[in-house]
Write a protein that holds these residues in place. Sequence first.
Motif, short mmCIF file in Angstrom:
data_model
loop_
_atom_site.label_atom_id
_atom_site.label_comp_id
_atom_site.label_asym_id
_atom_site.label_seq_id
_atom_site.Cartn_x
_atom_site.Cartn_y
_atom_site.Cartn_z
N ALA A 243 2.64 7.39 -4.62
CA ALA A 243 2.17 7.89 -5.93
C ALA A 243 1.14 8.99 -5.75
O ALA A 243 1.14 9.98 -6.49
CB ALA A 243 1.61 6.74 -6.75
N ARG A 244 0.23 8.82 -4.78
CA ARG A 244 -0.80 9.84 -4.55
C ARG A 244 -0.18 11.13 -4.03
O ARG A 244 -0.66 12.23 -4.35
CB ARG A 244 -1.84 9.31 -3.57
N SER B 73 -0.01 2.34 -13.83
CA SER B 73 1.43 2.34 -13.59
C SER B 73 1.86 1.45 -12.43
O SER B 73 3.04 1.07 -12.36
CB SER B 73 1.91 3.78 -13.31
N ILE B 74 0.94 1.11 -11.53
CA ILE B 74 1.31 0.31 -10.36
C ILE B 74 0.60 -1.04 -10.35
O ILE B 74 1.23 -2.10 -10.27
CB ILE B 74 1.01 1.08 -9.05
N THR B 75 -0.74 -1.00 -10.43
CA THR B 75 -1.51 -2.23 -10.29
C THR B 75 -1.24 -3.23 -11.41
O THR B 75 -0.89 -4.38 -11.16
CB THR B 75 -3.02 -1.91 -10.24
N ALA C 206 -0.53 11.47 -8.42
CA ALA C 206 -1.12 10.49 -9.33
C ALA C 206 -2.57 10.21 -8.93
O ALA C 206 -2.89 10.05 -7.75
CB ALA C 206 -0.31 9.19 -9.28
N TYR D 237 1.19 2.97 -3.42
CA TYR D 237 0.05 3.82 -3.80
C TYR D 237 0.10 5.15 -3.05
O TYR D 237 -0.18 6.20 -3.63
CB TYR D 237 -1.26 3.10 -3.49
N GLU D 238 0.44 5.10 -1.78
CA GLU D 238 0.49 6.33 -0.99
C GLU D 238 1.55 7.29 -1.53
O GLU D 238 1.32 8.50 -1.63
CB GLU D 238 0.78 5.98 0.47
N GLU E 94 0.82 -1.21 0.00
CA GLU E 94 0.00 0.00 0.00
C GLU E 94 0.86 1.26 0.00
O GLU E 94 0.42 2.32 -0.46
CB GLU E 94 -0.91 -0.01 1.22
N GLU F 133 -6.33 7.92 -9.51
CA GLU F 133 -6.67 6.49 -9.41
C GLU F 133 -6.32 5.74 -10.69
O GLU F 133 -5.79 4.63 -10.65
CB GLU F 133 -8.16 6.33 -9.08
N ARG G 15 -4.11 6.56 -13.00
CA ARG G 15 -2.67 6.50 -13.15
C ARG G 15 -2.06 5.44 -12.24
O ARG G 15 -1.15 4.70 -12.64
CB ARG G 15 -2.05 7.87 -12.84
N CYS G 16 -2.57 5.33 -11.03
CA CYS G 16 -2.10 4.30 -10.10
C CYS G 16 -2.40 2.90 -10.63
O CYS G 16 -1.58 1.99 -10.52
CB CYS G 16 -2.74 4.50 -8.72
#
Length: 284
Positions: free
Chosen positions: A187-188, A200-202, A192, A184-185, A181, A194, A196-197
């Motif tokens: 990136a936000r 690029s991440i999920t 970034a 994501y934190e 997690e 939702e 984009r997350c």
Amino acid sequence: MIRGVSGRRRQWEGVFFILPSLAGVTAFILVPFLDVVRRSFTEVMSGKFAGLKNYRTIFSNSAFLQAAGNTIRFTVVCIPLLLLISLAAAVMLKRQKRFGSFLKSMYLMPMAIPVASVVLLWRLLFARSGMLNGLLSVFGVGAIDWMNLDYAFGVLVFSYIWKNLGYDVILWLAGLSGIPESIYEAARVDGAGEWRCFVSITMPNLLSSLYTIAVLSFLNSFKVFREAYLVAGDYPHGSIYMMQHVFNNWFRELSIDKMSAGAVVNAAVILALVLLLQRAWEKE
């Protein structure tokens, strides 16, 4: 010296651990399949070597070609739909804290329903005098024979997705739970959103899970024959006449030579597709 002996001992322990499973797979899967390969090159009555005669026979058989085309069409339509819908459901469940456990149970409920009960449900819904036609009659729409028209393919696709959605959702959730997690934190914090997350991440972190889920979904797609057979019988509408229907009818006619050749071709195609998927994901 002691380390070398200990290493060899552990190696033999691993061999003995897998030996019972290897013996079972060899006795009940590999040896029978090798016999099927042998039978695909022989005549069914005399047992004489027939070369590629059986293979030429099945590839000139209209029923086999129709079933192969329907099976490929079913796979191409169902697998992407199931992967997309299950991924979307898994992402929503991941964010849902309050009703997450309840929704997971609801998604898994179709897997616990016996096939016979599913068939009765489909007949209740899609029969000419079923509930769906009763609902449509309220709006002035005439009765539709769903399982004997081109709609039958859509019914089978719906059945497959409904039956396997929960299974894929759980697999996606297992992959999502392995993403920290903190990523994501961070990136936000950098601004970034939702989407984009997710991109690029999920998705990059789910590529390994995607391969496993795609292969399992592909293999599970062959089990849909049970519903199609129990609902529509040996000779259903042409749009849902699948490979398993051909094998079932050939078995009833004791056409072991054609069954063997068809099974070898089917296994070769499945193996090739799985290896291609694996190669594509290894490159990624």
